[in-house]
Each structure stands twice: as structure tokens, then as C-alpha cells.
Design a protein around this motif. Sequence first.
Motif, PDB file in Angstrom:
ATOM      1  N   SER A 147      34.208  38.661  65.479  1.00 18.42           N
ATOM      2  CA  SER A 147      35.264  37.678  65.727  1.00 18.42           C
ATOM      3  C   SER A 147      34.698  36.430  66.391  1.00 18.42           C
ATOM      4  CB  SER A 147      36.362  38.287  66.607  1.00 18.42           C
ATOM      5  OG  SER A 147      35.829  38.703  67.850  1.00 18.42           O
ATOM      6  N   GLY A 148      35.407  35.305  66.201  1.00 14.90           N
ATOM      7  CA  GLY A 148      35.023  34.051  66.825  1.00 14.90           C
ATOM      8  C   GLY A 148      35.835  33.794  68.086  1.00 14.90           C
ATOM      9  N   THR A 149      35.435  32.782  68.837  1.00 16.02           N
ATOM     10  CA  THR A 149      36.140  32.384  70.053  1.00 16.02           C
ATOM     11  C   THR A 149      37.211  31.358  69.699  1.00 16.02           C
ATOM     12  OG1 THR A 149      34.164  32.748  71.405  1.00 16.02           O
ATOM     13  CG2 THR A 149      35.865  31.302  72.319  1.00 16.02           C
ATOM     14  N   PRO A 150      38.474  31.606  70.035  1.00 18.05           N
ATOM     15  CA  PRO A 150      39.539  30.652  69.685  1.00 18.05           C
ATOM     16  C   PRO A 150      39.217  29.235  70.166  1.00 18.05           C
ATOM     17  CG  PRO A 150      40.496  32.687  70.512  1.00 18.05           C
ATOM     18  CD  PRO A 150      39.014  32.793  70.739  1.00 18.05           C
ATOM     19  N   GLY A 151      39.421  28.279  69.273  1.00 14.01           N
ATOM     20  CA  GLY A 151      39.147  26.893  69.595  1.00 14.01           C
ATOM     21  C   GLY A 151      37.707  26.483  69.435  1.00 14.01           C
ATOM     22  N   GLN A 152      36.815  27.451  69.122  1.00 18.20           N
ATOM     23  CA  GLN A 152      35.395  27.134  68.988  1.00 18.20           C
ATOM     24  C   GLN A 152      34.778  27.610  67.677  1.00 18.20           C
ATOM     25  OE1 GLN A 152      32.902  28.121  72.304  1.00 18.20           O
ATOM     26  NE2 GLN A 152      34.400  27.496  73.822  1.00 18.20           N
ATOM     27  N   GLY A 153      35.351  28.617  67.052  1.00 14.56           N
ATOM     28  CA  GLY A 153      34.754  29.151  65.840  1.00 14.56           C
ATOM     29  C   GLY A 153      35.635  30.202  65.191  1.00 14.56           C
ATOM     30  N   THR A 154      35.103  30.823  64.137  1.00 11.81           N
ATOM     31  CA  THR A 154      35.867  31.762  63.323  1.00 11.81           C
ATOM     32  C   THR A 154      35.079  33.047  63.105  1.00 11.81           C
ATOM     33  OG1 THR A 154      34.977  30.845  61.269  1.00 11.81           O
ATOM     34  CG2 THR A 154      36.989  29.831  62.132  1.00 11.81           C
ATOM     35  N   SER A 155      35.643  33.954  62.337  1.00 12.97           N
ATOM     36  CA  SER A 155      35.039  35.271  62.139  1.00 12.97           C
ATOM     37  C   SER A 155      34.057  35.286  60.970  1.00 12.97           C
ATOM     38  CB  SER A 155      36.131  36.309  61.905  1.00 12.97           C
ATOM     39  OG  SER A 155      36.884  35.969  60.754  1.00 12.97           O
ATOM     40  N   GLY A 156      33.174  36.287  61.000  1.00  5.74           N
ATOM     41  CA  GLY A 156      32.249  36.507  59.895  1.00  5.74           C
ATOM     42  C   GLY A 156      32.889  37.312  58.779  1.00  5.74           C
ATOM     43  N   GLY A 157      32.258  37.296  57.596  1.00  7.43           N
ATOM     44  CA  GLY A 157      32.733  38.084  56.461  1.00  7.43           C
ATOM     45  C   GLY A 157      32.250  39.522  56.541  1.00  7.43           C
ATOM     46  N   GLY A 168      27.779  40.223  54.735  1.00  8.93           N
ATOM     47  CA  GLY A 168      28.757  39.147  54.810  1.00  8.93           C
ATOM     48  C   GLY A 168      28.184  37.886  55.433  1.00  8.93           C
ATOM     49  N   GLY A 169      28.825  36.769  55.147  1.00 10.18           N
ATOM     50  CA  GLY A 169      28.395  35.495  55.716  1.00 10.18           C
ATOM     51  C   GLY A 169      28.876  35.321  57.149  1.00 10.18           C
ATOM     52  N   GLY A 170      28.099  34.616  57.960  1.00  9.83           N
ATOM     53  CA  GLY A 170      28.489  34.331  59.328  1.00  9.83           C
ATOM     54  C   GLY A 170      29.602  33.292  59.382  1.00  9.83           C
ATOM     55  N   GLY A 171      30.447  33.398  60.386  1.00  8.96           N
ATOM     56  CA  GLY A 171      31.528  32.437  60.540  1.00  8.96           C
ATOM     57  C   GLY A 171      31.021  31.069  60.977  1.00  8.96           C
ATOM     58  N   GLY A 172      31.774  30.026  60.657  1.00  6.57           N
ATOM     59  CA  GLY A 172      31.448  28.667  61.060  1.00  6.57           C
ATOM     60  C   GLY A 172      32.567  28.076  61.898  1.00  6.57           C
ATOM     61  N   ALA A 173      32.295  26.944  62.540  1.00 11.61           N
ATOM     62  CA  ALA A 173      33.319  26.316  63.373  1.00 11.61           C
ATOM     63  C   ALA A 173      34.509  25.841  62.554  1.00 11.61           C
ATOM     64  CB  ALA A 173      32.711  25.139  64.137  1.00 11.61           C
ATOM     65  N   GLY A 174      34.285  25.520  61.269  1.00 13.74           N
ATOM     66  CA  GLY A 174      35.366  24.999  60.442  1.00 13.74           C
ATOM     67  C   GLY A 174      36.020  26.003  59.523  1.00 13.74           C
ATOM     68  N   GLY A 175      35.579  27.266  59.523  1.00 16.55           N
ATOM     69  CA  GLY A 175      36.178  28.266  58.648  1.00 16.55           C
ATOM     70  C   GLY A 175      35.356  29.537  58.640  1.00 16.55           C
ATOM     71  N   PRO A 176      35.955  30.682  58.250  1.00 15.87           N
ATOM     72  CA  PRO A 176      35.273  31.970  58.305  1.00 15.87           C
ATOM     73  C   PRO A 176      34.222  32.138  57.218  1.00 15.87           C
ATOM     74  CG  PRO A 176      37.439  32.216  57.317  1.00 15.87           C
ATOM     75  CD  PRO A 176      37.354  30.792  57.786  1.00 15.87           C
ATOM     76  N   GLY A 177      33.289  33.057  57.479  1.00 18.18           N
ATOM     77  CA  GLY A 177      32.333  33.446  56.452  1.00 18.18           C
ATOM     78  C   GLY A 177      33.018  34.256  55.371  1.00 18.18           C
ATOM     79  N   THR A 178      32.452  34.255  54.174  1.00 16.41           N
ATOM     80  CA  THR A 178      33.049  35.009  53.065  1.00 16.41           C
ATOM     81  C   THR A 178      32.477  36.425  53.015  1.00 16.41           C
ATOM     82  OG1 THR A 178      31.425  34.281  51.428  1.00 16.41           O
ATOM     83  CG2 THR A 178      33.358  32.884  51.753  1.00 16.41           C
ATOM     84  N   ASN A 179      33.241  37.313  52.397  1.00 21.26           N
ATOM     85  CA  ASN A 179      32.795  38.696  52.264  1.00 21.26           C
ATOM     86  C   ASN A 179      31.674  38.814  51.237  1.00 21.26           C
ATOM     87  OD1 ASN A 179      34.913  39.313  54.013  1.00 21.26           O
ATOM     88  ND2 ASN A 179      36.303  39.887  52.359  1.00 21.26           N
ATOM     89  N   SER A 180      30.892  39.869  51.394  1.00 27.24           N
ATOM     90  CA  SER A 180      29.822  40.120  50.428  1.00 27.24           C
ATOM     91  C   SER A 180      30.407  40.523  49.077  1.00 27.24           C
ATOM     92  CB  SER A 180      28.918  41.239  50.939  1.00 27.24           C
ATOM     93  OG  SER A 180      29.647  42.466  50.974  1.00 27.24           O
ATOM     94  N   ASN A 181      29.606  40.363  48.056  1.00 25.53           N
ATOM     95  CA  ASN A 181      29.986  40.789  46.712  1.00 25.53           C
ATOM     96  C   ASN A 181      29.083  41.958  46.328  1.00 25.53           C
ATOM     97  OD1 ASN A 181      30.548  41.107  44.019  1.00 25.53           O
ATOM     98  ND2 ASN A 181      30.501  38.922  43.537  1.00 25.53           N
ATOM     99  N   PRO A 182      29.609  43.194  46.309  1.00 30.56           N
ATOM    100  CA  PRO A 182      28.730  44.356  46.092  1.00 30.56           C
ATOM    101  C   PRO A 182      28.084  44.413  44.720  1.00 30.56           C
ATOM    102  CG  PRO A 182      31.046  44.994  46.092  1.00 30.56           C
ATOM    103  CD  PRO A 182      30.999  43.569  46.531  1.00 30.56           C
ATOM    104  N   ALA A 183      28.652  43.780  43.742  1.00 30.29           N
ATOM    105  CA  ALA A 183      28.043  43.789  42.406  1.00 30.29           C
ATOM    106  C   ALA A 183      28.147  42.384  41.824  1.00 30.29           C
ATOM    107  CB  ALA A 183      28.760  44.796  41.499  1.00 30.29           C
ATOM    108  N   PRO A 184      27.048  41.680  41.655  1.00 26.33           N
ATOM    109  CA  PRO A 184      25.657  42.165  41.690  1.00 26.33           C
ATOM    110  C   PRO A 184      24.929  41.886  43.005  1.00 26.33           C
ATOM    111  CG  PRO A 184      25.746  40.046  40.601  1.00 26.33           C
ATOM    112  CD  PRO A 184      27.132  40.326  41.073  1.00 26.33           C
ATOM    113  N   ALA A 185      25.391  42.400  44.092  1.00 18.87           N
ATOM    114  CA  ALA A 185      24.695  42.345  45.379  1.00 18.87           C
ATOM    115  C   ALA A 185      24.439  40.921  45.847  1.00 18.87           C
ATOM    116  CB  ALA A 185      23.392  43.137  45.306  1.00 18.87           C
TER     117      ALA A 185
END
Length: 311
Positions: A147-157, A168-185
Motif C-alpha cells: 500500500s501507498g501513503t495517502p497524499g504521497q503515493g499509491t499501491s503496487g500491482g 507486479g509493477g510498483g506504485g507511483g505518485a500519480g497512479g497504482p502499478g499494474t498487475n502482472s500478466n501470467p501468460a506470457p509472463a
Amino acid sequence: MSVKFLNQNITVNTVRPTGYKYPVGLSGRDNLFVDYVIVAGGGGGGNPSGSNYATGGGGAGGFLTGSGQTLTAGGSFSITVGSGGPGGANGSYSLFTNAAPAANTTYLYSVGGGSGGTNTIPSGRSGGSGGGGGSNPPASPLGAGGSGTPGQGTSGGTGSQAENTSGGGGGGAGGPGTNSNPAPAIGGDGGPGSITTIAPSGTPVTYSGGGGGGGGYPAATATGGSGSSPGANGSGLGTGSSSPGNTGGGGGGSRGGQPSGGSGSGGIVIIRYAGSVAAGGGTVTTSPGYTIHTFTGDGTFVVNASSTSIN
């Protein structure tokens, strides 16, 4: 602030003579009103601990901004710039504190980014922005994003629950990271950063982008997620990339069996105010109508004492 007439020995309270006015053109500055950006160090991508499991991307360092903060004339403030986390570690806090010994309390701060998850510790760690979850065996808990800190960042995927998959991708200050895609990895992409004009050049700059998740195995079909600039890309072939400079970006996740995830970048503290130079500390630049103090390492910001002039 007082005004004293020349050639007059004042030993008692005086009264303004009838018919006289107070001086015109009298000016003074008791406080300084500043805008600021405080960016913490980005989190590192997860450190691989299993040959068939990719790791999550690092979360961006916390991004804190504000305008019109009042600083007292003559005040001294301690600046701490957080470092980026190496693979498997969170980034460090950035702080703006009152340097007076009797009031050494936290003034403003941003939280270091969370590191990416692995197959043994699947969830990304929390931080300014959260790290992406790692891939892990199906019987294990899902690799959730931190999870991210409110007002400072967002959650990871989230990561994938299967061998040879991705993080999964790491979260950024402007929006969350996206989830992984298991196929094709394919690793999840890092979340976007935040754009600000409170920057050394006065032109827009993006800080605190999330790192991309690592790709799975085999390398022929695995792809690391894209880091959101200034976050670093994940890798489907080896060690995750590291985020550059003092931007608060998260490090990229890695493919399983590699030495480590990529490192997050260090933070930055920027202080801006209208008009000419009225303080000391950091690297001082100007843009139309403003003076800007930039700290890429620890230092002290000192507001000049109040000044008075009579024209």
C-alpha cells in the motif's frame, strides 16, 4: 520593528508631533512564504530467491508538495534527502525539520518507497508508494501489492500465483502499478509519477514513478514490465534496472535466479518562493519571478533575518 529619529536622545516614551505623518516607503519582511516538493527515495525491486519466480517492481518514493508554507524570518531548517533502496529494501524518508534544538520535531516529510515482493515474501512492502507483489507457488498467498501513503503515493500491482510467471509493477505518485500478466509472463508496469513545475529549472519535471515488475521464465517468452519514468524497467532476462538520479523512482523487478532487483533512486527536496534570494542553502537557481533552492543531499535551509527599508 522601531523607527528612531536622528539627533534625538530618546529616554522617555515619545508622541508623534501634531501634523507629522509616519514615514512613507517603510517596508519589512517578517516571514517567508514557500512552495515545496519533498520526494523520498524509491524502493528497490524485489531480490529473487527462487529460480522460477520473478519479483515485483519497487514503489516510488513518497511525493509531497504544498504551497504558501510560512517560515519565520531567521529560522533554520534541517533537510534530509532520502536514499534509494537497493534490491529488496525500502527507500529512505526525506525530511524538512525545524533545526532549533528546543524544537527538533518533524516539520514535513515524505515516506520511502516500498520494495517489491518475492516468492518467499510475496507481498510488496508498503511505503510512499507500495512495491509490486512477487510471483509465487499456487499454494502460497497471493503476492499483493504494497500500500501507498495517502497524499504521497499509491499501491503496487499483484504478482502471479504460478511458476515461470511475473511480478507486479510498483506504485507511483500519480497512479497504482499494474498487475502482472501470467501468460506470457509479462511483468506489471510501474505506476505513473507526478508532474510539478516546482523544479530547479522552473519547467515541468516528473518525479516518483514506479518500477516495472520482473518477467518470468523461460526468457524467450518473458518480458519485464515498463517502469513509469523515472521508475526503472523490470527484466525478463536478468537483474532489474536501477532508477536514475534524484527522482524518487522505483527499481525494476528481476527474473528468478538473478542476483538482485534494481535499486530505487534517491530523493530530492525543492523549496521555491517569489522574488529575489531571501534564504540560503542548497543549489540556488531562478525562474521568472521565483527563487528556487534544490537539495540532492542533506543540508540546511536558513531564512534571512527580517529586513526594513525607508525610501
